[in-house]
Design a protein around this motif. Structure first.
Motif, PDB file in Angstrom:
ATOM      1  N   ALA B 301      58.206 -14.265  14.058  1.00 39.09           N
ATOM      2  CA  ALA B 301      58.254 -12.833  14.361  1.00 39.09           C
ATOM      3  C   ALA B 301      59.484 -12.385  15.133  1.00 39.09           C
ATOM      4  O   ALA B 301      59.923 -11.240  14.997  1.00 39.09           O
ATOM      5  CB  ALA B 301      56.989 -12.447  15.137  1.00 39.09           C
ATOM      6  N   VAL B 302      60.049 -13.262  15.973  1.00 37.59           N
ATOM      7  CA  VAL B 302      61.159 -12.832  16.833  1.00 37.59           C
ATOM      8  C   VAL B 302      62.362 -12.341  16.022  1.00 37.59           C
ATOM      9  O   VAL B 302      62.907 -11.272  16.303  1.00 37.59           O
ATOM     10  CB  VAL B 302      61.535 -13.949  17.836  1.00 37.59           C
ATOM     11  CG1 VAL B 302      62.857 -13.653  18.537  1.00 37.59           C
ATOM     12  CG2 VAL B 302      60.415 -14.123  18.867  1.00 37.59           C
ATOM     13  N   PRO B 303      62.795 -13.082  14.996  1.00 38.26           N
ATOM     14  CA  PRO B 303      63.933 -12.563  14.215  1.00 38.26           C
ATOM     15  C   PRO B 303      63.633 -11.239  13.508  1.00 38.26           C
ATOM     16  O   PRO B 303      64.547 -10.435  13.308  1.00 38.26           O
ATOM     17  CB  PRO B 303      64.195 -13.679  13.197  1.00 38.26           C
ATOM     18  CG  PRO B 303      63.609 -14.906  13.814  1.00 38.26           C
ATOM     19  CD  PRO B 303      62.411 -14.436  14.576  1.00 38.26           C
ATOM     20  N   PHE B 304      62.356 -11.002  13.156  1.00 39.07           N
ATOM     21  CA  PHE B 304      62.017  -9.713  12.539  1.00 39.07           C
ATOM     22  C   PHE B 304      62.200  -8.583  13.556  1.00 39.07           C
ATOM     23  O   PHE B 304      62.775  -7.534  13.241  1.00 39.07           O
ATOM     24  CB  PHE B 304      60.569  -9.704  12.019  1.00 39.07           C
ATOM     25  CG  PHE B 304      60.293 -10.712  10.924  1.00 39.07           C
ATOM     26  CD1 PHE B 304      61.281 -11.094  10.034  1.00 39.07           C
ATOM     27  CD2 PHE B 304      59.031 -11.276  10.778  1.00 39.07           C
ATOM     28  CE1 PHE B 304      61.029 -12.015   9.015  1.00 39.07           C
ATOM     29  CE2 PHE B 304      58.760 -12.185   9.761  1.00 39.07           C
ATOM     30  CZ  PHE B 304      59.757 -12.557   8.883  1.00 39.07           C
ATOM     31  N   ALA B 305      61.720  -8.807  14.783  1.00 42.36           N
ATOM     32  CA  ALA B 305      61.889  -7.789  15.831  1.00 42.36           C
ATOM     33  C   ALA B 305      63.377  -7.541  16.081  1.00 42.36           C
ATOM     34  O   ALA B 305      63.813  -6.390  16.240  1.00 42.36           O
ATOM     35  CB  ALA B 305      61.192  -8.248  17.113  1.00 42.36           C
ATOM     36  N   ALA B 306      64.171  -8.610  16.111  1.00 46.19           N
ATOM     37  CA  ALA B 306      65.617  -8.470  16.318  1.00 46.19           C
ATOM     38  C   ALA B 306      66.268  -7.726  15.156  1.00 46.19           C
ATOM     39  O   ALA B 306      67.151  -6.890  15.359  1.00 46.19           O
ATOM     40  CB  ALA B 306      66.251  -9.846  16.490  1.00 46.19           C
ATOM     41  N   GLY B 307      65.827  -8.026  13.943  1.00 48.09           N
ATOM     42  CA  GLY B 307      66.385  -7.374  12.755  1.00 48.09           C
ATOM     43  C   GLY B 307      66.099  -5.877  12.742  1.00 48.09           C
ATOM     44  O   GLY B 307      66.975  -5.074  12.396  1.00 48.09           O
ATOM     45  N   ILE B 308      64.893  -5.503  13.133  1.00 49.18           N
ATOM     46  CA  ILE B 308      64.551  -4.076  13.194  1.00 49.18           C
ATOM     47  C   ILE B 308      65.472  -3.372  14.192  1.00 49.18           C
ATOM     48  O   ILE B 308      66.062  -2.331  13.887  1.00 49.18           O
ATOM     49  CB  ILE B 308      63.064  -3.899  13.604  1.00 49.18           C
ATOM     50  CG1 ILE B 308      62.147  -4.446  12.508  1.00 49.18           C
ATOM     51  CG2 ILE B 308      62.755  -2.433  13.897  1.00 49.18           C
ATOM     52  CD1 ILE B 308      60.694  -4.652  12.958  1.00 49.18           C
ATOM     53  N   ALA B 309      65.621  -3.953  15.381  1.00 49.99           N
ATOM     54  CA  ALA B 309      66.472  -3.340  16.416  1.00 49.99           C
ATOM     55  C   ALA B 309      67.932  -3.291  15.955  1.00 49.99           C
ATOM     56  O   ALA B 309      68.643  -2.309  16.221  1.00 49.99           O
ATOM     57  CB  ALA B 309      66.358  -4.131  17.719  1.00 49.99           C
ATOM     58  N   THR B 310      68.380  -4.320  15.243  1.00 48.41           N
ATOM     59  CA  THR B 310      69.770  -4.360  14.763  1.00 48.41           C
ATOM     60  C   THR B 310      70.031  -3.253  13.752  1.00 48.41           C
ATOM     61  O   THR B 310      71.027  -2.524  13.851  1.00 48.41           O
ATOM     62  CB  THR B 310      70.073  -5.735  14.132  1.00 48.41           C
ATOM     63  OG1 THR B 310      69.884  -6.749  15.129  1.00 48.41           O
ATOM     64  CG2 THR B 310      71.494  -5.801  13.600  1.00 48.41           C
ATOM     65  N   ILE B 311      69.130  -3.107  12.800  1.00 47.03           N
ATOM     66  CA  ILE B 311      69.363  -2.094  11.754  1.00 47.03           C
ATOM     67  C   ILE B 311      69.252  -0.693  12.338  1.00 47.03           C
ATOM     68  O   ILE B 311      70.055   0.185  12.024  1.00 47.03           O
ATOM     69  CB  ILE B 311      68.424  -2.337  10.551  1.00 47.03           C
ATOM     70  CG1 ILE B 311      68.884  -3.628   9.855  1.00 47.03           C
ATOM     71  CG2 ILE B 311      68.452  -1.153   9.584  1.00 47.03           C
ATOM     72  CD1 ILE B 311      68.089  -4.042   8.661  1.00 47.03           C
ATOM     73  N   GLU B 312      68.305  -0.496  13.268  1.00 51.50           N
ATOM     74  CA  GLU B 312      68.203   0.824  13.912  1.00 51.50           C
ATOM     75  C   GLU B 312      69.492   1.163  14.650  1.00 51.50           C
ATOM     76  O   GLU B 312      69.999   2.283  14.554  1.00 51.50           O
ATOM     77  CB  GLU B 312      67.014   0.849  14.883  1.00 51.50           C
ATOM     78  CG  GLU B 312      65.688   1.054  14.153  1.00 51.50           C
ATOM     79  CD  GLU B 312      64.470   0.881  15.059  1.00 51.50           C
ATOM     80  OE1 GLU B 312      64.669   0.565  16.258  1.00 51.50           O
ATOM     81  OE2 GLU B 312      63.346   1.046  14.560  1.00 51.50           O
ATOM     82  N   LYS B 313      70.037   0.199  15.384  1.00 52.00           N
ATOM     83  CA  LYS B 313      71.266   0.475  16.136  1.00 52.00           C
ATOM     84  C   LYS B 313      72.462   0.662  15.200  1.00 52.00           C
ATOM     85  O   LYS B 313      73.312   1.522  15.445  1.00 52.00           O
ATOM     86  CB  LYS B 313      71.533  -0.646  17.152  1.00 52.00           C
ATOM     87  CG  LYS B 313      72.729  -0.342  18.044  1.00 52.00           C
ATOM     88  CD  LYS B 313      72.787  -1.171  19.304  1.00 52.00           C
ATOM     89  CE  LYS B 313      74.025  -0.805  20.126  1.00 52.00           C
ATOM     90  NZ  LYS B 313      74.108  -1.566  21.384  1.00 52.00           N
TER      91      LYS B 313
END
Lengths: 417, 417
Positions: B301-313
């Motif tokens: 799950a951690v990389p998914f959370a990071a990916g969401i934050a990355t694409i939003e930014k």
């Protein structure tokens, strides 16, 4: 008696959301599609959080988890020592243009710990390192053929799949030879029939396949295989992705009294942090160096820090003995409960990785499947995450009380069958 | 003028330690062996920490880093928003028996963001998803042959390697067909010569290969290729692992005005957290579901959370425009400095992924190599991490001052050549 029965309303809603944007909703070994070995109607689709030996699903149900994320969870979810080591490294850097020296530290730990390791090469998937082992064997021997033992699983790379699987072409598996597990005579015959053509024998340390009682090596089997491979100059590759560190911190080859040429680790190596490793003997060092093999995240530092902390803690705990003791306690309780209720429960493989089957179910389409699946469903609905036709995994955070509760729930599940 | 020159004493010591336990000491694209495109004597082997656009090596030297971990670092190392999202998820759980709903959230973000995505499938390596794309194409078309454009790189899976690489056997690459980049006539001819046999064309969105000036698609090239693949019922696979999100958040196919059937992402997708994704069209959903494909950490799950934050930014920053502007500022400064010193510097590919070459070096064994490598070495020794024969990468944390400093160092490096 009278354990509450879980409901999975939110899991079902989330699964419908997943189906819109993800093929199969949940794919692979964690999913409810064909590959799934858990009773679909009785099990949760999504977890909310995890700690120690438990996880909680999105409906708030708690599970005593005997799958351990299919292996990675060996010290308990969110182990504080491991997570602190990872967080410390994360503040410094993870995936950087030049690697961190944590990579060297971790390789040193593996070389010190694993009997057949003179070096370590890190990647991400178990399948990355089984594939590297095959490439190394082919490059070293300049031969093509690979011998597998039936019921094998070495990851999803095309060479490790089967000819009738979607997308696989015959060229990718044409050099594979399949031999029954524990059948030394057949293996020797295959070497005779393919003189000078066999690059490697690849095997798990014992037969821990799905949909079958697990089988330990016969007395002397590995010693004969080792001798044969040495004589025929074929590489002996042990895929310790699933069993690795749970039987013996020095490697499952060491546990069974022989030395692999190449040994593959993943799962328990870093308590869930994302790393795999190929370890091997000195004479293969230059060959593995010559292989064209790399990946975007392979030298990331955080999983190395987590792996170091994981192996240190496993050593301190004498983890293999601890898991074996827990497994035996669980085995004795489950077998005794089954007997009381008149069921012939089989508990096979090593206790730390046990495989379960209720035998002798003449009502099923096949021996045992129907009653067994109903029993597993009754367990899962009551908060014990067992699985139908795949081995289980233990972790060190599981308490005696967890095992007692598991046995009580098993007893109730037998009673309601 | 007068930038201090780095020394690498501790790097060299650590490298000697690494050589004892790791094949090649540092392997793959980050290592100093054959695959390395940085000037070995002038560059650091190990990093100590990283923040924003910089990393510091074990000798305390700071680098303005134009390699960005070979792509993953797109928002700056240790970006606070991304790391906070990851840490929040990490406290709940990462690699658990049942996946987190962060997986669904991330798939929804990709389906909303990427033009050709009707679904998303997650794995770990870029090569995991290029391989899945090939399997999907073969399963859907029931054909074997794959067309590549020369100078391609699609990861290290055997099918993506070359016949003369160690460990690779002819069966694994016998169905590969190689066509020059931008040569539509040759591609059409290959389809004629292999009627009904081509499963897919796989390509990067433009030619960003190593040891060669990078080449954008000719006007109308992609539109003709798209039309041909559709007519011949072959899948068009875009490998956007390297360029993805830096040119266009909707995918590099969208940037060049066409739609892939399957598109592969990694690297910039989660700012260094370990995840890759295959996205694709609705008509392939059932086929990709049918493929046997899974991995131990794929639903963490951690990389998914990071990916969401990355694409939003990246969306909030309008990242592709921002990187393009920075790249143009850098290009203008470098070309002007080169001209002043009498060098013919070529700056090719997209500005966010620029490739450099000093042309017209008649003293070298080949056009440009010797002077170019000496110039790169002078840059690296002064704290600008450029590379010899691989494209570079920009990130959003790089400031105007960083670019000005880079141009000043380039000027001094030209002066001392």
């Amino acid at each position: 008696m009278g354990f509450p029965i879980n409901s999975y309303k939110k899991s079902a809603e989330e699964y419908n959301r997943a189906l819109k944007v993800i093929p199969s909703g949940i794919y692979g070994h964690l999913g409810p599609a064909e590959g799934c070995f858990v009773p679909v109607s009785a099990f949760p689709f999504f977890s909310e959080r995890a700690k120690g030996t438990y996880f909680w699903d999105v409906d708030g149900n708690r599970f005593i988890d005997y799958m351990c994320a299919y292996g990675p969870n060996v010290l308990g979810y969110n182990d504080e020592e491991v997570d602190e080591a990872a967080a410390r490294q994360s503040k410094l850097g993870d995936c950087v243009t030049s690697p961190s020296t944590r990579m060297i530290d971790f390789a040193e730990v593996l070389v010190d710990t694993v009997a057949s390791a003179d070096w370590a090469f890190f990647a991400k998937n178990g399948g990355d390192v089984t594939t590297l082992a095959i490439l190394t064997a082919r490059a070293f021997t300049r031969r093509k053929k690979i011998v597998f033992f039936k019921r094998y699983y070495h990851g999803v790379a095309p060479w490790a799949q089967k000819i009738d699987y979607p997308g696989i072409i015959e060229e990718e598996v044409v050099n594979n030879i399949y031999v029954p597990w524990n059948d030394y005579e057949k293996l020797a015959q295959v070497f005779e029939e393919n003189k000078g053509e066999i690059a490697a024998v690849i095997s798990q340390p014992y037969q821990h396949g799905n949909f079958t009682d697990n089988e330990l090596p016969l007395e002397g089997f590995w010693q004969k295989v080792r001798k044969l491979c040495t004589e025929k100059e074929a590489m002996l590759i042990i895929d310790d992705v699933r069993a690795g560190f749970r039987l013996d911190l020095a490697g499952s080859d060491h546990f069974f009294g022989f030395e692999a040429d190449l040994i593959c680790f993943c799962k328990a190596i870093a308590n869930g942090y994302n790393v795999s490793a190929l370890c091997g003997k000195e004479f293969l060092r230059n060959t593995v160096s010559s292989i064209f093999y790399t990946g975007s995240y392979w030298l990331s530092a955080v999983p190395f820090a987590a792996g170091i902390a994981t192996i240190e803690k496993m050593k301190r705990l004498d983890l293999p003995k601890l898991l074996n003791d827990k497994g035996i306690m669980l085995r004795d309780g489950l077998l005794s409960s089954a007997k009381k209720h008149g069921y012939d429960l089989r508990f096979t493989g090593m206790p730390a990785l046990f495989y379960l089957r209720i035998a002798g179910d003449s009502n099923g389409p096949d021996d045992s499947l129907m009653i067994h699946q109903r029993w597993i469903a009754e367990m899962v609905k009551r908060g014990v995450y067992f699985t139908n036709h795949h081995n289980h995994f233990l972790n060190s955070a599981m308490s005696e009380q967890d095992i007692k509760t598991t046995i009580e729930i098993a007893d109730e599940a037998f009673a309601v069958l």
